[in-house]
Design an enzyme around this catalytic site. Sequence first.
Site, PDB file in Angstrom:
ATOM      1  N   CYS A 238      -2.018  -3.021   8.153  1.00 59.44           N
ATOM      2  CA  CYS A 238      -1.859  -3.890   6.981  1.00 59.44           C
ATOM      3  C   CYS A 238      -0.583  -4.722   7.038  1.00 59.44           C
ATOM      4  CB  CYS A 238      -1.903  -3.060   5.701  1.00 59.44           C
ATOM      5  SG  CYS A 238      -3.475  -2.201   5.473  1.00 59.44           S
TER       6      CYS A 238
ATOM      7  N   ASP B 291       0.780  -1.243   0.000  1.00 60.52           N
ATOM      8  CA  ASP B 291       0.000   0.000   0.000  1.00 60.52           C
ATOM      9  C   ASP B 291       0.810   1.289   0.000  1.00 60.52           C
ATOM     10  OD1 ASP B 291      -1.954  -1.918   0.243  1.00 60.52           O
ATOM     11  OD2 ASP B 291      -2.586  -1.343   2.261  1.00 60.52           O
TER      12      ASP B 291
ATOM     13  N   LYS C  65      -7.248  -3.979  -3.067  1.00 55.25           N
ATOM     14  CA  LYS C  65      -7.934  -4.715  -2.014  1.00 55.25           C
ATOM     15  C   LYS C  65      -8.707  -3.757  -1.109  1.00 55.25           C
ATOM     16  CE  LYS C  65      -3.820  -4.548   0.993  1.00 55.25           C
ATOM     17  NZ  LYS C  65      -4.346  -3.688   2.037  1.00 55.25           N
TER      18      LYS C  65
END
Length: 204
Positions: free
Chosen positions: A117, A17, A83
């Site tokens: 994450c 990310d 996602k």
Amino acid sequence: MATPTRRLARPALFICDLQEKFRPAIHEFPRVVSTTQKLLRAAQLLDIPVFATTQLRSKLGETCPELGLDAPDGIKTKAHVDKSAFSMFVPELQKAFYEMGEEKREVVVVGIESHICVTQTTLDLLRDGHKVYVIADAVSSCNAQEVPIALARLRAEGAVVTTSESFLYECMGDAGIGEFKGVAGVVKEFNKATRENLEALCKM
């Protein structure tokens, strides 16, 4: 003398990310990107497969451009998946990951955020039986105070918390391998940046 072989047999690099929109919010974001660039350069030399994700790309935008992931003249990924889940280890990425074979791997995790994450990705990979390296000079969060707490938890869960340079030399394991000179050149090129990134991201 025996023919030298690499210490780590099946490494993979997971980039979590690192999107442009997060740049103003994440503590020392450019430092995380810089270390990731170093790892990507070495991954090309060592033929380490790269997997990347974005979080809700339609709202939060693309991966930051200086990484060059999937650009026409950039670094090709095995999968670059969007996602909504916090963990990177979603079915679409898993499919590409296991197309390389069912063997357990040494997975290197970098990106953001350390306590969300990165943590959930690491936990999923550990539970799936892989050895996980979390690179301390390549992870961060919006709040800097979250990072050491997350790294301490992941260490307790069984992940290896280490630095980019330590990982690269462990991956090679022997100065006699053919790729050593090239990787050592990348380490030297990033020497100043590595020192600054460690000072910014790995304060004790």
